[in-house]
Design an enzyme around this catalytic site. Structure first.
Site, PDB file in Angstrom:
ATOM      1  N   ARG A  64       0.846  -1.197   0.000  1.00 33.60           N
ATOM      2  CA  ARG A  64       0.000   0.000   0.000  1.00 33.60           C
ATOM      3  C   ARG A  64       0.881   1.246   0.000  1.00 33.60           C
ATOM      4  O   ARG A  64       1.525   1.571   0.985  1.00 33.60           O
ATOM      5  CB  ARG A  64      -0.908   0.008   1.236  1.00 33.60           C
ATOM      6  N   ARG A  92       1.798  -6.920  -9.646  1.00 30.26           N
ATOM      7  CA  ARG A  92       2.146  -6.271  -8.381  1.00 30.26           C
ATOM      8  C   ARG A  92       2.266  -7.247  -7.212  1.00 30.26           C
ATOM      9  O   ARG A  92       2.593  -6.843  -6.098  1.00 30.26           O
ATOM     10  CB  ARG A  92       1.124  -5.177  -8.047  1.00 30.26           C
ATOM     11  N   HIS A 159      -0.024   3.346 -10.314  1.00 29.02           N
ATOM     12  CA  HIS A 159      -1.011   3.721  -9.292  1.00 29.02           C
ATOM     13  C   HIS A 159      -0.337   4.557  -8.189  1.00 29.02           C
ATOM     14  O   HIS A 159      -0.321   4.184  -7.015  1.00 29.02           O
ATOM     15  CB  HIS A 159      -1.596   2.433  -8.719  1.00 29.02           C
ATOM     16  N   ASP A 202     -12.948   8.935  -6.320  1.00 30.02           N
ATOM     17  CA  ASP A 202     -12.543   7.815  -7.177  1.00 30.02           C
ATOM     18  C   ASP A 202     -12.998   8.143  -8.593  1.00 30.02           C
ATOM     19  O   ASP A 202     -14.129   7.869  -8.973  1.00 30.02           O
ATOM     20  CB  ASP A 202     -13.154   6.509  -6.678  1.00 30.02           C
ATOM     21  N   GLU A 259      -2.813   8.854 -10.919  1.00 23.03           N
ATOM     22  CA  GLU A 259      -2.367   7.648 -11.602  1.00 23.03           C
ATOM     23  C   GLU A 259      -2.343   7.844 -13.118  1.00 23.03           C
ATOM     24  O   GLU A 259      -3.345   8.204 -13.720  1.00 23.03           O
ATOM     25  CB  GLU A 259      -3.293   6.484 -11.256  1.00 23.03           C
TER      26      GLU A 259
END
Length: 285
Positions: A64, A92, A159, A202, A259
Protein backbone atom coordinates in the site's frame (compact mmCIF):
# COMPACT_ATOMS: atom_id res chain seq x y z
CA UNK A 1 25.79 -8.64 -13.56
CA UNK A 2 27.51 -5.53 -12.23
CA UNK A 3 25.31 -3.40 -9.97
CA UNK A 4 25.68 0.39 -10.16
CA UNK A 5 27.67 1.95 -7.32
CA UNK A 6 24.64 4.07 -6.35
CA UNK A 7 22.52 0.94 -5.72
CA UNK A 8 22.63 -1.11 -2.51
CA UNK A 9 20.81 -4.45 -2.29
CA UNK A 10 19.11 -5.18 1.05
CA UNK A 11 16.78 -7.93 2.25
CA UNK A 12 14.11 -7.88 4.95
CA UNK A 13 11.29 -10.32 5.74
CA UNK A 14 11.92 -12.19 2.51
CA UNK A 15 11.75 -9.13 0.25
CA UNK A 16 14.73 -7.77 -1.67
CA UNK A 17 15.00 -3.97 -1.77
CA UNK A 18 17.16 -1.74 -3.96
CA UNK A 19 18.24 1.40 -2.15
CA UNK A 20 19.40 4.20 -4.44
CA UNK A 21 21.57 7.13 -3.38
CA UNK A 22 23.22 9.44 -5.90
CA UNK A 23 24.07 13.18 -6.02
CA UNK A 24 20.62 14.02 -7.37
CA UNK A 25 18.21 11.83 -5.38
CA UNK A 26 17.67 8.88 -3.13
CA UNK A 27 14.96 6.25 -3.33
CA UNK A 28 13.90 2.66 -2.82
CA UNK A 29 12.46 -0.13 -4.96
CA UNK A 30 10.93 -3.41 -3.78
CA UNK A 31 11.55 -6.33 -6.14
CA UNK A 32 8.29 -7.73 -4.79
CA UNK A 33 5.82 -6.04 -7.13
CA UNK A 34 8.47 -4.12 -9.09
CA UNK A 35 7.39 -1.39 -6.73
CA UNK A 36 8.95 2.07 -6.31
CA UNK A 37 8.56 2.93 -2.61
CA UNK A 38 10.44 6.20 -2.19
CA UNK A 39 11.74 9.20 -4.12
CA UNK A 40 13.55 12.05 -2.37
CA UNK A 41 15.18 14.70 -4.60
CA UNK A 42 18.35 16.09 -3.05
CA UNK A 43 17.49 19.72 -3.82
CA UNK A 44 15.03 19.87 -0.92
CA UNK A 45 15.22 16.44 0.77
CA UNK A 46 11.43 15.99 0.80
CA UNK A 47 9.74 12.63 0.16
CA UNK A 48 7.38 12.82 -2.82
CA UNK A 49 5.77 9.37 -2.46
CA UNK A 50 3.53 8.16 0.36
CA UNK A 51 3.97 4.69 1.86
CA UNK A 52 1.49 3.46 4.45
CA UNK A 53 3.16 2.77 7.81
CA UNK A 54 0.95 -0.34 7.92
CA UNK A 55 1.87 -1.57 4.43
CA UNK A 56 2.63 -5.28 4.18
CA UNK A 57 6.35 -5.49 3.39
CA UNK A 58 6.69 -9.26 3.66
CA UNK A 59 5.36 -10.44 0.29
CA UNK A 60 2.01 -11.60 1.68
CA UNK A 61 -0.03 -9.04 -0.27
CA UNK A 62 0.48 -6.02 -2.55
CA UNK A 63 2.15 -3.00 -0.96
CA UNK A 64 0.00 0.00 0.00
CA UNK A 65 1.70 3.16 -1.22
CA UNK A 66 4.55 4.13 -3.51
CA UNK A 67 3.94 3.28 -7.17
CA UNK A 68 2.16 -0.06 -7.65
CA UNK A 69 2.18 -1.51 -11.18
CA UNK A 70 -1.30 -2.39 -12.47
CA UNK A 71 -1.17 -4.71 -15.51
CA UNK A 72 -2.72 -6.21 -17.70
CA UNK A 73 -5.97 -4.76 -16.41
CA UNK A 74 -6.99 -1.85 -14.24
CA UNK A 75 -9.19 -2.39 -11.16
CA UNK A 76 -11.49 -5.36 -11.83
CA UNK A 77 -11.86 -4.76 -15.58
CA UNK A 78 -10.78 -8.29 -16.52
CA UNK A 79 -13.99 -9.59 -18.07
CA UNK A 80 -14.85 -11.98 -15.25
CA UNK A 81 -16.78 -11.74 -12.00
CA UNK A 82 -15.33 -9.35 -9.42
CA UNK A 83 -12.97 -11.21 -7.13
CA UNK A 84 -12.40 -14.08 -9.56
CA UNK A 85 -9.09 -12.55 -10.62
CA UNK A 86 -6.80 -10.24 -8.64
CA UNK A 87 -7.67 -6.55 -8.74
CA UNK A 88 -5.20 -4.54 -10.88
CA UNK A 89 -3.69 -7.66 -12.45
CA UNK A 90 -0.93 -10.03 -11.37
CA UNK A 91 2.34 -8.10 -11.71
CA UNK A 92 2.15 -6.27 -8.38
CA UNK A 93 2.10 -9.51 -6.39
CA UNK A 94 5.08 -11.33 -7.91
CA UNK A 95 8.83 -11.03 -7.56
CA UNK A 96 10.60 -9.06 -10.29
CA UNK A 97 14.19 -9.47 -11.48
CA UNK A 98 16.85 -6.78 -11.68
CA UNK A 99 18.04 -6.85 -15.29
CA UNK A 100 20.42 -3.89 -15.21
CA UNK A 101 21.44 -0.77 -13.30
CA UNK A 102 23.76 2.04 -14.26
CA UNK A 103 24.86 5.48 -13.15
CA UNK A 104 24.33 8.17 -15.79
CA UNK A 105 24.44 11.96 -15.95
CA UNK A 106 20.66 11.91 -15.43
CA UNK A 107 20.84 9.73 -12.31
CA UNK A 108 20.50 6.02 -11.56
CA UNK A 109 18.76 3.92 -14.21
CA UNK A 110 17.25 0.60 -13.12
CA UNK A 111 15.53 -1.95 -15.37
CA UNK A 112 13.27 -4.65 -13.91
CA UNK A 113 11.26 -7.48 -15.47
CA UNK A 114 8.51 -9.60 -13.90
CA UNK A 115 8.82 -13.34 -13.36
CA UNK A 116 5.98 -14.05 -15.80
CA UNK A 117 3.51 -12.17 -18.00
CA UNK A 118 1.10 -14.97 -18.93
CA UNK A 119 -1.56 -15.79 -16.38
CA UNK A 120 -5.24 -16.46 -15.87
CA UNK A 121 -7.05 -13.66 -17.71
CA UNK A 122 -4.14 -12.88 -20.05
CA UNK A 123 -2.79 -15.68 -22.24
CA UNK A 124 -0.52 -13.84 -24.66
CA UNK A 125 3.21 -13.80 -25.37
CA UNK A 126 4.85 -10.54 -24.40
CA UNK A 127 7.72 -8.95 -22.53
CA UNK A 128 7.23 -6.30 -19.86
CA UNK A 129 9.97 -4.01 -18.56
CA UNK A 130 9.91 -1.34 -15.87
CA UNK A 131 12.53 1.35 -16.42
CA UNK A 132 13.09 3.68 -13.46
CA UNK A 133 15.45 6.67 -13.36
CA UNK A 134 16.17 8.41 -10.04
CA UNK A 135 17.53 11.89 -10.76
CA UNK A 136 16.39 15.52 -10.63
CA UNK A 137 13.05 13.94 -11.45
CA UNK A 138 11.72 10.40 -11.08
CA UNK A 139 10.93 8.73 -14.39
CA UNK A 140 8.97 5.46 -14.39
CA UNK A 141 8.26 3.75 -17.72
CA UNK A 142 6.24 0.58 -18.25
CA UNK A 143 7.09 -1.02 -21.60
CA UNK A 144 5.02 -3.86 -23.07
CA UNK A 145 6.30 -5.67 -26.19
CA UNK A 146 4.24 -8.18 -28.18
CA UNK A 147 6.54 -11.17 -28.77
CA UNK A 148 3.77 -13.40 -30.09
CA UNK A 149 2.03 -13.87 -33.44
CA UNK A 150 -1.39 -12.33 -32.65
CA UNK A 151 -2.36 -8.83 -31.46
CA UNK A 152 -3.58 -8.37 -27.89
CA UNK A 153 -5.33 -5.66 -25.91
CA UNK A 154 -4.62 -4.68 -22.31
CA UNK A 155 -4.95 -1.90 -19.74
CA UNK A 156 -2.49 -0.64 -17.14
CA UNK A 157 -1.69 2.03 -14.56
CA UNK A 158 1.10 3.42 -12.45
CA UNK A 159 -1.01 3.72 -9.29
CA UNK A 160 1.13 6.44 -7.69
CA UNK A 161 0.53 7.56 -4.10
CA UNK A 162 1.85 11.08 -3.55
CA UNK A 163 2.73 12.49 -0.15
CA UNK A 164 0.80 15.63 0.83
CA UNK A 165 0.91 17.54 4.14
CA UNK A 166 -2.89 17.77 4.46
CA UNK A 167 -5.43 16.57 1.87
CA UNK A 168 -7.83 19.28 3.07
CA UNK A 169 -5.39 21.90 1.77
CA UNK A 170 -4.50 20.20 -1.51
CA UNK A 171 -5.60 21.33 -4.96
CA UNK A 172 -4.80 20.12 -8.48
CA UNK A 173 -3.95 22.26 -11.49
CA UNK A 174 -4.03 21.19 -15.11
CA UNK A 175 -6.94 18.74 -14.88
CA UNK A 176 -9.71 19.55 -17.34
CA UNK A 177 -12.48 17.86 -19.33
CA UNK A 178 -14.83 15.07 -18.32
CA UNK A 179 -14.40 12.29 -15.78
CA UNK A 180 -16.25 9.12 -14.84
CA UNK A 181 -17.18 9.00 -11.16
CA UNK A 182 -17.13 5.50 -9.68
CA UNK A 183 -18.88 6.76 -6.53
CA UNK A 184 -21.84 8.04 -8.58
CA UNK A 185 -22.49 4.92 -10.65
CA UNK A 186 -19.97 6.00 -13.28
CA UNK A 187 -21.73 9.27 -14.04
CA UNK A 188 -19.82 11.42 -16.55
CA UNK A 189 -19.19 14.82 -14.97
CA UNK A 190 -17.21 17.99 -15.57
CA UNK A 191 -13.89 18.42 -13.77
CA UNK A 192 -14.36 20.73 -10.76
CA UNK A 193 -12.61 24.10 -10.56
CA UNK A 194 -10.94 24.66 -8.22
CA UNK A 195 -10.02 20.97 -7.89
CA UNK A 196 -10.02 20.41 -4.13
CA UNK A 197 -10.92 17.49 -1.83
CA UNK A 198 -13.52 17.18 0.91
CA UNK A 199 -14.51 13.51 0.76
CA UNK A 200 -13.88 10.13 -0.85
CA UNK A 201 -12.73 10.49 -4.46
CA UNK A 202 -12.54 7.81 -7.18
CA UNK A 203 -12.47 9.31 -10.68
CA UNK A 204 -11.22 8.31 -14.10
CA UNK A 205 -10.45 11.39 -16.16
CA UNK A 206 -10.95 10.16 -19.70
CA UNK A 207 -8.50 12.51 -21.43
CA UNK A 208 -4.72 11.99 -21.70
CA UNK A 209 -3.78 14.94 -19.49
CA UNK A 210 -0.04 15.50 -19.84
CA UNK A 211 0.83 17.69 -16.83
CA UNK A 212 -0.81 17.93 -13.40
CA UNK A 213 0.48 20.02 -10.51
CA UNK A 214 -0.21 19.13 -6.88
CA UNK A 215 -0.55 22.26 -4.76
CA UNK A 216 -0.42 22.44 -0.98
CA UNK A 217 -1.97 25.60 0.46
CA UNK A 218 -1.90 27.01 -3.10
CA UNK A 219 1.85 26.40 -3.44
CA UNK A 220 3.05 23.89 -6.08
CA UNK A 221 4.92 20.96 -4.53
CA UNK A 222 4.92 18.15 -7.11
CA UNK A 223 4.39 18.02 -10.85
CA UNK A 224 3.22 14.81 -12.54
CA UNK A 225 3.86 14.42 -16.26
CA UNK A 226 2.41 11.54 -18.28
CA UNK A 227 3.01 10.05 -21.71
CA UNK A 228 1.61 7.03 -23.58
CA UNK A 229 -1.58 7.04 -21.50
CA UNK A 230 -5.25 7.64 -22.25
CA UNK A 231 -6.57 8.42 -18.76
CA UNK A 232 -5.65 9.83 -15.37
CA UNK A 233 -7.13 8.34 -12.20
CA UNK A 234 -7.56 10.44 -9.03
CA UNK A 235 -8.22 8.50 -5.81
CA UNK A 236 -8.43 9.07 -2.08
CA UNK A 237 -10.37 6.68 0.18
CA UNK A 238 -11.10 9.36 2.82
CA UNK A 239 -12.69 7.81 5.90
CA UNK A 240 -12.89 4.49 4.09
CA UNK A 241 -9.22 4.14 5.02
CA UNK A 242 -10.38 3.02 8.45
CA UNK A 243 -11.70 -0.21 6.89
CA UNK A 244 -8.35 -1.08 5.28
CA UNK A 245 -6.00 -3.32 7.25
CA UNK A 246 -2.92 -1.70 5.70
CA UNK A 247 -3.92 1.94 6.34
CA UNK A 248 -4.61 3.80 9.54
CA UNK A 249 -7.85 5.71 9.95
CA UNK A 250 -6.27 9.08 9.19
CA UNK A 251 -3.71 7.96 6.61
CA UNK A 252 -5.88 9.44 3.87
CA UNK A 253 -5.02 12.95 5.06
CA UNK A 254 -1.41 12.54 3.91
CA UNK A 255 -1.84 10.95 0.46
CA UNK A 256 -3.39 11.45 -2.94
CA UNK A 257 -3.25 9.03 -5.85
CA UNK A 258 -2.64 10.61 -9.27
CA UNK A 259 -2.37 7.65 -11.60
CA UNK A 260 -1.06 7.58 -15.16
CA UNK A 261 -3.27 4.97 -16.82
CA UNK A 262 -4.59 3.25 -19.91
CA UNK A 263 -8.23 2.33 -19.22
CA UNK A 264 -9.66 2.30 -22.75
CA UNK A 265 -7.69 -0.64 -24.11
CA UNK A 266 -4.26 -0.58 -25.78
CA UNK A 267 -3.83 -2.95 -28.73
CA UNK A 268 -0.33 -4.04 -29.75
CA UNK A 269 0.39 -5.81 -33.01
CA UNK A 270 3.01 -8.61 -33.13
CA UNK A 271 6.53 -7.22 -32.98
CA UNK A 272 5.40 -3.83 -31.70
CA UNK A 273 5.58 -2.28 -28.25
CA UNK A 274 3.89 0.37 -26.13
CA UNK A 275 5.50 2.51 -23.45
CA UNK A 276 3.67 4.49 -20.76
CA UNK A 277 5.73 6.91 -18.68
CA UNK A 278 5.09 8.92 -15.53
CA UNK A 279 7.59 11.61 -14.55
CA UNK A 280 7.53 13.03 -11.03
CA UNK A 281 9.12 16.45 -10.54
CA UNK A 282 9.68 17.69 -7.02
CA UNK A 283 9.11 21.45 -7.01
CA UNK A 284 10.99 23.57 -4.44
CA UNK A 285 8.79 24.53 -1.51
Amino acid sequence: MTIASSVTVNESQGITFLDIDNPLASGRISLFGGHVLSYIPKHDGKERLWLSPHAFLNGERPIRGGIPVCWPWFSDDHGKEKGELPSHGFLRSQVWQLKSSEDTDDGTRVVLTPSFTRGDGFEYDCKVSLIVVFGKCLSVSLETRNTGIVPFTFNQALHSYFAVPDINKVSLEGVTGKYKDKLQNWAVLDTPSPYTFSGETDRIHVEPINTITLNSEKRPVTEVQSQGHDSVVIWNPWRGAATMSDMDAFGYTHMLCVETACTKGVTIEPGNSHTMTQTVIGLPH
